[in-house]
Write an enzyme that holds these catalytic residues in place. Structure first.
Site, short mmCIF file in Angstrom:
data_model
loop_
_atom_site.label_atom_id
_atom_site.label_comp_id
_atom_site.label_asym_id
_atom_site.label_seq_id
_atom_site.Cartn_x
_atom_site.Cartn_y
_atom_site.Cartn_z
N ASP A 108 43.17 41.68 35.36
CA ASP A 108 43.09 42.18 36.75
C ASP A 108 44.46 42.50 37.33
O ASP A 108 44.64 43.52 37.99
CB ASP A 108 42.29 41.20 37.66
CG ASP A 108 42.78 39.77 37.67
OD1 ASP A 108 43.71 39.44 36.90
OD2 ASP A 108 42.25 38.99 38.48
N TYR B 72 50.52 30.60 34.16
CA TYR B 72 49.85 31.83 34.60
C TYR B 72 50.90 32.81 35.16
O TYR B 72 50.95 33.98 34.77
CB TYR B 72 48.82 31.49 35.68
CG TYR B 72 48.03 32.67 36.18
CD1 TYR B 72 46.81 33.00 35.63
CD2 TYR B 72 48.52 33.48 37.20
CE1 TYR B 72 46.08 34.09 36.07
CE2 TYR B 72 47.80 34.58 37.66
CZ TYR B 72 46.58 34.87 37.09
OH TYR B 72 45.88 35.96 37.53
N GLY C 198 37.57 22.18 39.02
CA GLY C 198 38.47 22.20 37.86
C GLY C 198 37.85 22.78 36.60
O GLY C 198 38.45 22.73 35.54
N ALA C 199 36.65 23.31 36.70
CA ALA C 199 35.98 23.82 35.49
C ALA C 199 36.27 25.30 35.26
O ALA C 199 35.83 25.87 34.27
CB ALA C 199 34.48 23.58 35.58
N GLU D 63 45.59 32.34 48.19
CA GLU D 63 45.91 31.79 46.86
C GLU D 63 47.39 32.03 46.54
O GLU D 63 48.08 31.15 46.05
CB GLU D 63 45.01 32.52 45.86
CG GLU D 63 44.75 31.83 44.57
CD GLU D 63 43.52 30.91 44.60
OE1 GLU D 63 43.61 29.84 44.02
OE2 GLU D 63 42.49 31.28 45.21
N SER E 103 36.35 27.83 42.21
CA SER E 103 35.85 27.26 43.45
C SER E 103 36.80 27.55 44.60
O SER E 103 36.37 27.74 45.74
CB SER E 103 35.58 25.76 43.30
OG SER E 103 36.76 25.10 43.00
N GLU F 53 40.11 39.33 30.31
CA GLU F 53 40.85 38.18 30.86
C GLU F 53 42.34 38.50 30.96
O GLU F 53 42.90 39.15 30.06
CB GLU F 53 40.61 36.98 29.93
CG GLU F 53 40.48 35.67 30.64
CD GLU F 53 39.28 35.58 31.59
OE1 GLU F 53 39.46 35.90 32.78
OE2 GLU F 53 38.19 35.19 31.15
N HIS F 54 42.95 38.09 32.05
CA HIS F 54 44.36 38.38 32.36
C HIS F 54 44.60 39.89 32.43
O HIS F 54 45.64 40.40 32.01
CB HIS F 54 45.30 37.72 31.32
CG HIS F 54 45.40 36.24 31.55
ND1 HIS F 54 46.29 35.67 32.43
CD2 HIS F 54 44.67 35.21 31.05
CE1 HIS F 54 46.12 34.35 32.44
NE2 HIS F 54 45.13 34.05 31.62
N ASP G 10 38.53 37.11 40.94
CA ASP G 10 37.68 36.00 41.38
C ASP G 10 37.12 36.27 42.78
O ASP G 10 35.94 36.05 43.06
CB ASP G 10 38.46 34.69 41.39
CG ASP G 10 39.15 34.42 40.07
OD1 ASP G 10 38.80 35.08 39.08
OD2 ASP G 10 40.04 33.55 40.03
#
Ligand code: GLA
Length: 394
Positions: A38, A221, A121-122, A159, A126, A35-36, A171
């Protein structure tokens, strides 16, 4: 795959546009570990899942885009020559169109109906699924012949430029390259991957949604990313061979501890350790040693929480509940950017219901809200549905 969602989107398209569309399926993603990492050119281990967007699309025949979002019951029409950001979901699509335009590949507008069963939001990405599906659809209906990596970069551009999140490629890559029952060991330095079969009859992937969404998540982030970049600059000054945190060792960081300052030192150390953990996790997965694999997930969580500082009370609470039952939940950690969203849990089949019940009760007692539960399967990446048979990957 949700056939009802596909049917609803096809019908909506037929009712609105009176023609037959091409249909595309674009999955969200999970991340097993890494995680964090990429945006630091390390290794990550994501997978596409069986929650997805469905997009029905055709060229519109002129410069207009006519788009209907089934979930919001909201339609919008705009010209491809007038990409003015508006609401969040439209921004993403405009970002994708802009990226095609910048490559000289915008051939005209589209008619499109889209809908999704990815819980918003999960933290299942998405938005990446939406951008990847829309980009893939444009590529197909206008015969543009871009490869999947280019489409991932187009989605990432949307994004960055239209949502203001300076995200990595994980993602988008997972949504486009995912394979059924497998995770990807993605090398974010050279954008290549190894497919790792992930089919343990002995464990299921259960996501637990805190139902927390931090409004400053994207700012935080971008700040984390900046700390890494600043740390890297300091290391690079004395080490010409270093081009990313991927090349950095713990010793290098200790040597530069004073120059780095406490915050950058801690953040960079987490990244260096997490890159190592992912490589170790890949070796364990190949040996089918799921218990040791799960242990690394727990380590990642506490690193993200205490060192990288991207967790929150609710996420930590869920991981602590899992840790109380390690023979049932062999691995658990927060997943994605952080500050809310889901934990990912590897749970022994047959034990999901009792674990869910315990979590539901304790979480409700503490936070006065119900968590969400999603059992997910690892699935194929973005593809076109051709008479219910998917086209082979190009
Ligand atoms: C978000 C970003 C990804 C990645 C994760 C953290 O999901 O979009 O690029 O950085 O956070 O691993």
């Amino acid at each position: 795959m949700s056939t009802t969602l596909i049917q609803r989107i096809s019908k909506e398209f037929a009712d609105r546009f009176h023609k037959k569309p091409s249909l595309f399926v674009a999955p969200g993603r999970i991340n097993l570990i890494g995680e964090h990492i990429d945006y630091n050119e390390g290794f990550v281990m994501p997978a596409a899942i069986d929650k997805h967007f469905v997009l029905a699309m055709t060229p519109s025949g002129n410069e207009k885009c006519n788009i209907y979002a089934h979930d919001f019951e909201e339609g919008v029409s705009f010209s491809i020559h007038d990409l003015n950001p508006g609401e969040e979901w439209i921004n993403f699509l405009m970002g994708v169109l802009d990226a095609f335009g910048r490559r000289g590949l915008l051939r005209g507008g589209v008619d499109c109906v889209l809908g999704s069963n990815i819980p918003p939001g999960a933290g299942m990405s998405s938005s990446a699924a939406l951008c990847c599906g829309f980009g893939y659809g444009i590529n197909e209906i206008f015969d543009l012949h871009l490869d999947r990596l280019s489409l991932a970069k187009i989605a990432q551009y949307a994004e960055h430029e239209y949502a203001g999140v300076n995200c990595g490629i994980m993602d988008q890559y997972a949504s486009l390259f995912g394979e059924k029952d497998s995770a990807l060991l993605l090398d974010c330095r050279n954008y290549s991957h190894e497919v790792l079969p992930f089919r343990f009859a002995s464990h299921n992937v259960l996501l637990i949604d805190t139902r927390v969404k931090h409004s400053l998540a994207s700012t935080a982030y971008n700040e984390r990313r900046k700390s890494c970049e600043e740390g890297l600059e300091i290391v690079m000054a004395g080490n010409p061979a270093v081009t990313s945190l991927r090349d950095v060792s713990r010793t290098m960081l200790y040597e530069l501890q004073d120059q780095l300052g406490e915050d950058r030192f801690i953040k960079c150390m987490f990244v260096v350790e997490e890159i190592d953990r992912v490589q170790k996790a890949a070796r364990l997965l190949k040996k089918k040693d799921i218990l040791s694999f799960g242990e690394l997930m727990y380590q990642t969580h506490w690193g993200l929480s205490q060192a990288y500082d991207v967790s929150c009370e609710e996420l930590d609470f869920l991981v602590m509940l899992a840790e109380e039952d390690k023979e049932v939940v062999v691995g658990s950690r927060m997943m994605g950017g952080g500050f809310g969203g889901c934990t990912i849990n590897l749970v022994r089949p047959g034990q999901e219901e009792s674990f869910k019940e315990k979590v539901r009760l304790k979480y409700f007692t503490t936070f006065k809200k119900e968590p969400g539960f999603y059992l997910v399967r690892l699935s194929e990446g973005v593809h076109e549905l051709v008479s219910e048979i998917s086209k082979p990957k190009s």
